[in-house]
Design a protein around this motif. Structure first.
Motif, mmCIF file in Angstrom:
data_model
loop_
_atom_site.group_PDB
_atom_site.id
_atom_site.type_symbol
_atom_site.label_atom_id
_atom_site.label_comp_id
_atom_site.label_asym_id
_atom_site.label_seq_id
_atom_site.Cartn_x
_atom_site.Cartn_y
_atom_site.Cartn_z
ATOM 1 N N GLY A 24 -1.937 29.707 35.813
ATOM 2 C CA GLY A 24 -1.443 30.820 34.956
ATOM 3 C C GLY A 24 -2.397 31.272 33.925
ATOM 4 N N LYS A 25 -2.597 32.845 33.639
ATOM 5 C CA LYS A 25 -3.363 33.353 32.782
ATOM 6 C C LYS A 25 -3.292 32.617 31.413
ATOM 7 C CE LYS A 25 -5.563 37.674 34.241
ATOM 8 N NZ LYS A 25 -5.671 39.242 33.846
ATOM 9 N N GLU A 26 -1.920 32.517 30.874
ATOM 10 C CA GLU A 26 -1.758 31.887 29.600
ATOM 11 C C GLU A 26 -2.136 30.473 29.452
ATOM 12 O OE1 GLU A 26 2.283 31.210 28.468
ATOM 13 O OE2 GLU A 26 3.000 31.802 30.636
ATOM 14 N N TYR A 27 -2.076 29.611 30.533
ATOM 15 C CA TYR A 27 -2.538 28.259 30.408
ATOM 16 C C TYR A 27 -3.842 28.391 30.512
ATOM 17 C CZ TYR A 27 2.445 27.126 31.003
ATOM 18 O OH TYR A 27 3.826 26.861 31.052
ATOM 19 N N TYR A 28 -4.740 29.102 31.373
ATOM 20 C CA TYR A 28 -6.096 29.138 31.675
ATOM 21 C C TYR A 28 -6.681 29.353 30.275
ATOM 22 C CZ TYR A 28 -10.768 30.282 33.058
ATOM 23 O OH TYR A 28 -12.185 30.363 33.095
ATOM 24 N N GLN A 29 -6.065 30.215 29.389
ATOM 25 C CA GLN A 29 -6.912 30.622 28.103
ATOM 26 C C GLN A 29 -6.633 29.245 27.249
ATOM 27 O OE1 GLN A 29 -4.398 33.974 27.247
ATOM 28 N NE2 GLN A 29 -5.552 35.458 28.438
ATOM 29 N N PHE A 44 -6.616 26.207 28.311
ATOM 30 C CA PHE A 44 -7.332 25.352 28.829
ATOM 31 C C PHE A 44 -8.805 25.478 28.201
ATOM 32 C CE2 PHE A 44 -10.139 24.339 32.284
ATOM 33 C CZ PHE A 44 -10.211 22.743 32.472
ATOM 34 N N GLU A 45 -9.196 26.892 28.576
ATOM 35 C CA GLU A 45 -10.665 27.089 28.161
ATOM 36 C C GLU A 45 -11.102 26.997 26.816
ATOM 37 O OE1 GLU A 45 -13.489 30.670 30.033
ATOM 38 O OE2 GLU A 45 -11.660 31.264 29.036
ATOM 39 N N LYS A 81 -8.086 11.352 35.821
ATOM 40 C CA LYS A 81 -7.729 11.691 34.448
ATOM 41 C C LYS A 81 -7.925 13.328 34.411
ATOM 42 C CE LYS A 81 -10.848 11.837 31.207
ATOM 43 N NZ LYS A 81 -11.790 11.231 30.116
ATOM 44 N N VAL A 82 -8.719 13.847 35.099
ATOM 45 C CA VAL A 82 -8.927 15.350 34.961
ATOM 46 C C VAL A 82 -7.695 16.056 35.926
ATOM 47 C CG1 VAL A 82 -10.613 17.068 35.760
ATOM 48 C CG2 VAL A 82 -11.547 15.407 34.787
ATOM 49 N N LYS A 83 -7.458 15.277 36.927
ATOM 50 C CA LYS A 83 -6.195 15.998 37.797
ATOM 51 C C LYS A 83 -5.036 15.967 36.904
ATOM 52 C CE LYS A 83 -3.428 14.964 42.048
ATOM 53 N NZ LYS A 83 -3.202 13.922 43.009
ATOM 54 N N ALA A 84 -4.922 14.892 36.112
ATOM 55 C CA ALA A 84 -3.718 14.874 35.292
ATOM 56 C C ALA A 84 -3.606 16.156 34.198
ATOM 57 C CB ALA A 84 -3.478 13.552 34.645
ATOM 58 N N VAL A 85 -4.931 16.229 33.659
ATOM 59 C CA VAL A 85 -5.162 17.535 32.647
ATOM 60 C C VAL A 85 -4.658 18.856 33.474
ATOM 61 C CG1 VAL A 85 -6.547 18.561 30.871
ATOM 62 C CG2 VAL A 85 -6.542 16.202 31.278
ATOM 63 N N TYR A 86 -5.230 18.918 34.569
ATOM 64 C CA TYR A 86 -5.068 20.213 35.133
ATOM 65 C C TYR A 86 -3.491 20.254 35.638
ATOM 66 C CZ TYR A 86 -9.977 21.802 35.813
ATOM 67 O OH TYR A 86 -11.180 22.425 35.587
ATOM 68 N N SER A 87 -2.971 19.358 36.004
ATOM 69 C CA SER A 87 -1.653 19.395 36.384
ATOM 70 C C SER A 87 -0.852 19.831 35.064
ATOM 71 C CB SER A 87 -1.113 18.178 36.974
ATOM 72 O OG SER A 87 -1.754 17.698 38.035
ATOM 73 N N SER A 88 -1.083 19.110 33.810
ATOM 74 C CA SER A 88 -0.593 19.560 32.851
ATOM 75 C C SER A 88 -0.425 21.209 32.472
ATOM 76 C CB SER A 88 -0.815 18.778 31.701
ATOM 77 O OG SER A 88 -2.245 18.860 31.323
ATOM 78 N N MET A 89 -1.482 21.774 32.933
ATOM 79 C CA MET A 89 -1.880 22.963 32.893
ATOM 80 C C MET A 89 -1.282 23.971 33.748
ATOM 81 S SD MET A 89 -3.529 23.645 29.891
ATOM 82 C CE MET A 89 -2.444 22.658 29.252
#
Length: 657
Positions: A155-160, A162-163, A197-205
């Motif tokens: 989702g755009k709001e989560y990507y912003q 995350f970035e 670890k990275v997969k968990a972070v992406y999942s949280s986003m």
């Protein structure tokens, strides 16, 4: 009117049933009943059990007809009636359907295979479309061993978020491929040790993984273009095969429709077997069918004349020897209405309320006259009435819309009352009123004072209709041998005398005459109310029942008092309900007066656009309201007094029309 019905019992050799149906019954309308249910006194009856051999062929023919209707032109559809009218024997019809089905299945299989291929390609395109800007070889990426990757969207709001807060501190590379208003599509890479670890972070986003099959070749753009080209070729083949299939059905259109009509007739004959019964004859192998049903009196006599020289069929018409003897059936005769063309549209209102029972009066003519008359009185305008008449007539003639026929009849009376009221499209100075002008004509009523004349006339007219409905109720009750509703009910002879006396008394007061003496008034009012109060005991007494008075006499008296109050209140409220006739006549004139005022009639400079639009608005809005109000009067003030509407529809197994 309700067509007179005759109950028929038709019998003959079991093997001869198809000939009888095709030769005789197909020419007449017969409402079939279940013979096993009707002939309960006959012993050793068995159901006529046979599997319909035409069912599968009919389903196939119907499928072809549905396909034809979905794409055929008007020219092809125009051939339907001609083709269906063609006579085709059963063997030819079945062979035609089998032959066409074989060729059709080959074309349809090719079309289905291509359709499946299209679905597969479309799914592949759907998956890769968001990643078509990825300039990497897809197959190479899918073979990575030490670097983990994921295709997906976020989702755009989560990507912003995350970035901005996470991406720089995480051992990952995210490649953005596409986006829309809600999502960003892309893929990320991560070293094998950091993958969990990275997969968990992406999942949280809320990163949503998209599965990428290994069927793609080259870069994502090349794979997308190859798939698009492949889809174009498959679609072209699909359209070609579809057109061949359609052309094939069109070329055999006449054969299909003629075969479908022939098989449908034969299948219908087998459906009759579900309602037939079988019985054994004198011989061991002699088995006879029995069919039971209703025909109109005219058709029944014609049918009997038709079969008189046929030794294989025998028919009994119940009650033929004595018309006063009712046929011994478990169901009342079905109702078939037969009215003049002028009254035919009003059958729609009868069907909405409920068909009359066989021994009940058909109120279609009564509704046609009263509905049109009352509508005209409430919507009295010669110009608008002519529009309703012409518009309704044209719609009914060319579109056969029942409501349009009703509007046309109502428009005639609107025109008549418009002339009586002196109104033409709201203008009341073009010609003098032949009767009165609703808004201006007043009269003096004793004990009340000045009152609009149309209100008094409306109430008088309503009282006359209520009395007429009571007469109808007495006639219906007499036909049904219902003692209570003939003599002692609210709408029976007792109610007619009471309400008729009230009507006469009101008329005497309005005309300045004196009322009769006390004894006569008691006879006119008191005795009918007493009869209505004791209607149940009196009915039991007349019918010579063992128990005349109920056991709980106190409760009977209390309940009777409340019912008497309700009876008197209903007489009063039903009578006042007819005031709406005069009220709408006045309101219609008032609304048109407002329209003319807005158009500048008083200043002498008419705005004809306002006049036209105002007339259209009043005709549409008030016409709809008046139509509903008149229907309310019909259903609640009139039908409730004499009409039950408990009849069942006459449904012939094969209509001749």
């Amino acid at each position: 009117m309700i067509e007179k019905m005759k109950f028929l019992s038709i019998t003959g050799p079991k093997a001869d049933i198809d000939r009888v149906v095709n030769t005789y019954l197909s020419k007449y309308e017969i409402h079939l009943e279940n013979a096993l249910s009707e002939l309960t006194t006959v012993q050793n009856l068995t159901p006529f059990l046979e599997i319909n051999p035409y069912k599968e062929a009919l389903n196939t023919a119907n499928l072809f007809c549905e396909e034809l209707n979905s794409f055929a032109t008007d020219t092809v559809k125009a051939e339907t009636a001609q083709a269906a009218a063609q006579t085709m024997d059963v063997e030819t019809a079945l062979d035609t359907i089998r032959r066409i089905q074989t060729d059709y299945q080959d074309l349809n299989k090719k079309r289905s295979d291509l359709e499946n291929q299209l679905t597969t390609v479309d799914e592949s395109l759907r998956v890769i479309r968001p990643f078509r800007n990825l300039d990497f070889d897809i197959s190479s990426i899918l073979k990575f061993r030490f670097i983990r990757f994921r295709f997906g969207r976020i989702g755009k709001e989560y990507y912003q978020k995350f970035e901005r807060y996470i991406y720089d501190n995480l051992d990952t590379i995210f490649i953005k491929c596409d986006e829309d208003d809600q999502y960003i599509w892309g893929m990320y890479f991560v070293p094998e040790p950091e993958s969990q670890k990275v997969k968990a972070v992406y999942s949280s986003m809320h990163f949503e993984k998209i599965y990428m099959p290994d069927s793609y070749e080259g870069t994502a753009r090349e794979a997308f273009e190859q798939l698009a080209q492949k889809r174009s070729l498959i679609l072209s083949d699909f359209n070609t095969v579809s057109q061949k299939r359609n052309d094939f059905l069109i070329s055999h259109c006449r054969e299909i429709l003629a075969a479908q009509a022939a098989i449908a007739r034969l299948s219908g004959n087998f459906d009759i077997r579900k309602l037939a019964a079988c019985t054994k004859g004198k011989g061991e192998n002699d088995i006879f069918y029995i069919l039971c049903g209703w025909m109109t009196e005219k058709d029944a006599h014609s049918f009997q004349t038709d079969i008189k020289d046929d030794s294989k069929i025998f028919c009994i018409i119940d009650g033929e020897d004595d018309e006063h003897i009712q046929p011994e059936t478990h169901q009342q005769p079905p109702t078939k209405l037969k009215n003049p063309k002028l009254f035919k549209p009003f059958e729609m209102y009868i069907n909405m309320y409920g068909l009359p029972a066989y021994n009940e009066m058909d109120p279609t003519w009564f509704v046609a006259i009263t509905y049109s008359f009352i509508f005209g009185a409430m919507f009295g305008d010669a110009g608008q009435g002519l529009l309703l008449f012409i518009g309704g007539f044209l719609l009914y003639k060319f579109k056969h819309i029942a409501l349009a026929g009703i509007i046309s009849c109502a428009g005639v009376f609107s025109t008549i009352f418009g002339i009586l009221f002196g109104s033409f499209f709201g203008f009341e100075n073009l010609f003098p009123a032949l009767w009165l002008r609703p808004m201006n004509n007043m009269m003096t009523v004793p004990f009340i004072g000045k009152l609009n004349t149309v209100f008094i006339v409306a109430i008088g007219f309503g009282m006359g209709l209520i009395l007429l409905c009571m007469v109808f109720n007495i006639i219906n009750a007499w036909k049904a041998h219902d003692t209570e509703h003939i003599w002692f009910d609210t709408n029976s002879v007792a109610g007619l005398v009471f309400y008729g006396s009230a009507t006469v008394s009101i008329a005497l007061i309005l005309t300045g005459h004196t009322l009769p003496g006390g004894i006569l008034l008691f006879i006119m009012f008191g005795i009918p109310l007493i009869l209505i109060f004791f209607k149940e005991p009196l009915t039991a007494l007349v019918e010579k029942k063992s128990e005349v008075m109920p056991k709980e006499k106190g409760m009977f008296i209390v309940q009777g008092l409340f019912e008497m109050f309700e009876v008197l209140l209903s007489y009063f409220s039903n009578t006042l309900s007819f005031v709406r006739i005069g009220a709408f006549a006045v309101s219609h004139a008032a609304m048109m007066e407002v329209v003319l005022m807005l158009a500048g009639f008083e200043s002498g400079h008419l705005n004809w656009i306002v006049v036209i639009l105002g007339n259209l608005f009043v005709s549409g809005m008030e016409g709809l309201i008046v139509g509903i109000q008149v229907l309310r009067l019909e259903y609640y003030e009139m039908f409730s007094r004499f009409y039950k509407g408990t009849g069942r529809k006459f449904e012939p197994f094969r209509p001749t029309k």
